[in-house]
Design an enzyme around this catalytic site. Structure first.
Site, PDB file in Angstrom:
ATOM      1  N   HIS A 113      -5.662  39.423   5.577  1.00  0.00           N
ATOM      2  CA  HIS A 113      -6.740  38.839   4.776  1.00  0.00           C
ATOM      3  C   HIS A 113      -6.296  38.612   3.339  1.00  0.00           C
ATOM      4  O   HIS A 113      -5.379  39.255   2.841  1.00  0.00           O
ATOM      5  CB  HIS A 113      -7.977  39.752   4.789  1.00  0.00           C
ATOM      6  CG  HIS A 113      -7.775  41.071   4.103  1.00  0.00           C
ATOM      7  ND1 HIS A 113      -7.051  42.105   4.658  1.00  0.00           N
ATOM      8  CD2 HIS A 113      -8.203  41.523   2.888  1.00  0.00           C
ATOM      9  CE1 HIS A 113      -7.042  43.138   3.822  1.00  0.00           C
ATOM     10  NE2 HIS A 113      -7.727  42.809   2.736  1.00  0.00           N
ATOM     11  N   ASP A 115      -8.146  38.931  -0.345  1.00  0.00           N
ATOM     12  CA  ASP A 115      -9.338  39.625  -0.836  1.00  0.00           C
ATOM     13  C   ASP A 115     -10.433  38.630  -1.203  1.00  0.00           C
ATOM     14  O   ASP A 115     -10.204  37.651  -1.920  1.00  0.00           O
ATOM     15  CB  ASP A 115      -8.989  40.474  -2.063  1.00  0.00           C
ATOM     16  CG  ASP A 115      -8.247  41.744  -1.695  1.00  0.00           C
ATOM     17  OD1 ASP A 115      -8.405  42.216  -0.553  1.00  0.00           O
ATOM     18  OD2 ASP A 115      -7.504  42.263  -2.545  1.00  0.00           O
ATOM     19  N   HIS A 273      -2.628  40.170   3.024  1.00  0.00           N
ATOM     20  CA  HIS A 273      -2.096  41.513   3.203  1.00  0.00           C
ATOM     21  C   HIS A 273      -2.847  42.238   4.320  1.00  0.00           C
ATOM     22  O   HIS A 273      -3.915  41.813   4.751  1.00  0.00           O
ATOM     23  CB  HIS A 273      -2.138  42.328   1.908  1.00  0.00           C
ATOM     24  CG  HIS A 273      -3.485  42.415   1.257  1.00  0.00           C
ATOM     25  ND1 HIS A 273      -4.042  41.379   0.530  1.00  0.00           N
ATOM     26  CD2 HIS A 273      -4.397  43.415   1.214  1.00  0.00           C
ATOM     27  CE1 HIS A 273      -5.221  41.736   0.066  1.00  0.00           C
ATOM     28  NE2 HIS A 273      -5.463  42.970   0.480  1.00  0.00           N
ATOM     29  N   ARG A 288      -7.975  50.009  -6.892  1.00  0.00           N
ATOM     30  CA  ARG A 288      -7.617  48.589  -7.050  1.00  0.00           C
ATOM     31  C   ARG A 288      -8.434  47.934  -8.150  1.00  0.00           C
ATOM     32  O   ARG A 288      -9.664  48.054  -8.179  1.00  0.00           O
ATOM     33  CB  ARG A 288      -7.864  47.842  -5.738  1.00  0.00           C
ATOM     34  CG  ARG A 288      -7.440  46.373  -5.774  1.00  0.00           C
ATOM     35  CD  ARG A 288      -7.901  45.652  -4.526  1.00  0.00           C
ATOM     36  NE  ARG A 288      -9.344  45.492  -4.502  1.00  0.00           N
ATOM     37  CZ  ARG A 288     -10.066  45.327  -3.392  1.00  0.00           C
ATOM     38  NH1 ARG A 288      -9.474  45.342  -2.217  1.00  0.00           N
ATOM     39  NH2 ARG A 288     -11.369  45.170  -3.468  1.00  0.00           N
TER      40      ARG A 288
END
Length: 297
Positions: A113, A115, A273, A288
């Site tokens: 995917h 983000d 990722h 993150r």
């Protein structure tokens, strides 16, 4: 007899040591202090240039504060919260991704995917820190979607030219919610429509821009593609699934083994990722900082 020295693929770009990790994506940086890069214009400019070149950068042994983590990410742009995961109360935009025995059952990370492509303006990128890692497992894979597009057969490139696709948070994060909460999430974040092939706003590269948040192609049903109505649903779905499978090609990937206080900085526009969830019941804790992006074109 001539002795040939081992090949050293590491290079030095300015003040930063660079070790490419594969032929297509990813580099480990050495001799860099990310806390300093957050406040040094010259060092940050060098870091940003390397990000555009390698698409994901890795740095180990960076015991820096959360404030410096946020400051580094903010050099790229404003930070964004996550409507489901939330963020650190003292550092807005720093999302805690903590996986332990009490974690909810969703497993959206272990799919290829980009983000938050369900946003109208998906993130430009992210700066991710490993706070705690399992003794074994818990790696993350990144994929070069520029290379994935470049190596598509020409007839496929022609077929997908001009196609657009829908991306949904309701169909992913919302799927496990009660209906009223799911519908509220969809009202707050309506499905986004993006081109199947986007152009990188800084490099001009063409990128295959579909992923596990993509639900369907929205403008496939044309006389050129559909002879009978029965062609529409399976034809579009089969094409979309073929495109999504490109992220799983190993030649486009780099795999990173986390250690405490290691960082990954990636360009969310040109990569996908996959966080490998092979470590249960061990604990994996990441933080993150996601960076606001632009509208794909």
């Amino acid at each position: 007899m001539t002795t040939i020295a081992p090949l050293d693929v590491s290079t030095v770009r300015g003040s930063i040591g660079v070790k490419p990790l594969t032929c297509t994506i990813g580099a480990e940086l050495v001799d860099i202090d990310l806390a300093r890069a957050a406040h040094d214009d010259t060092l940050f400019a060098e870091l940003r240039a390397l990000l555009l070149e390698y698409k994901v950068l890795f740095v180990r042994d960076q015991d820096i504060s959360r404030a410096d983590h946020v400051a580094l990410a903010e050099r790229f742009g404003s930070l964004e919260d996550h409507p489901v995961a939330g963020s650190d109360p003292d550092h807005p935009g720093l999302v805690r991704i903590y996986k332990d025995l009490d974690s909810p059952p969703e497993h959206y990370e272990n799919a290829y995917h980009c983000d938050a492509t369900w946003r109208q303006h998906p993130p430009m990128g992210a700066v991710l820190r490993c706070v705690e890692t399992p003794p074994v497992g818990g790696d993350t894979i990144w994929v070069n979607m520029v290379e994935a597009y470049r190596r598509l057969p020409e007839h496929v490139k022609q077929r997908i030219q001009g196609l657009r696709a829908r991306h949904s948070i309701e169909a992913s994060f919302g799927a496990v919610m009660p209906m009223d909460q799911r519908h509220d999430l969809a009202r707050r974040f309506p499905d986004a429509e993006h081109p199947v092939v986007r152009t990188h706003p800084e490099t001009g590269e063409q990128i295959l821009f579909i992923n596990s948040f993509t639900t369907h192609l929205v403008n496939y049903h044309t006389p050129e593609n559909v002879r009978f109505g029965a062609d529409y649903a399976p034809g579009a779905a089969e094409l979309l699934h073929y495109l999504m499978r490109q992220a799983a090609v190993p030649e486009y990937q780099v795999r990173w083994r986390w250690t405490k206080n290691s960082f990954a900085i990636w360009d969310n526009r040109s990569t996908q990722h996959y966080a490998v969830q092979d470590y249960w019941p061990a604990v994996r804790k990441m933080e993150r900082a996601g960076i606001v992006g632009d509208k794909p074109f």
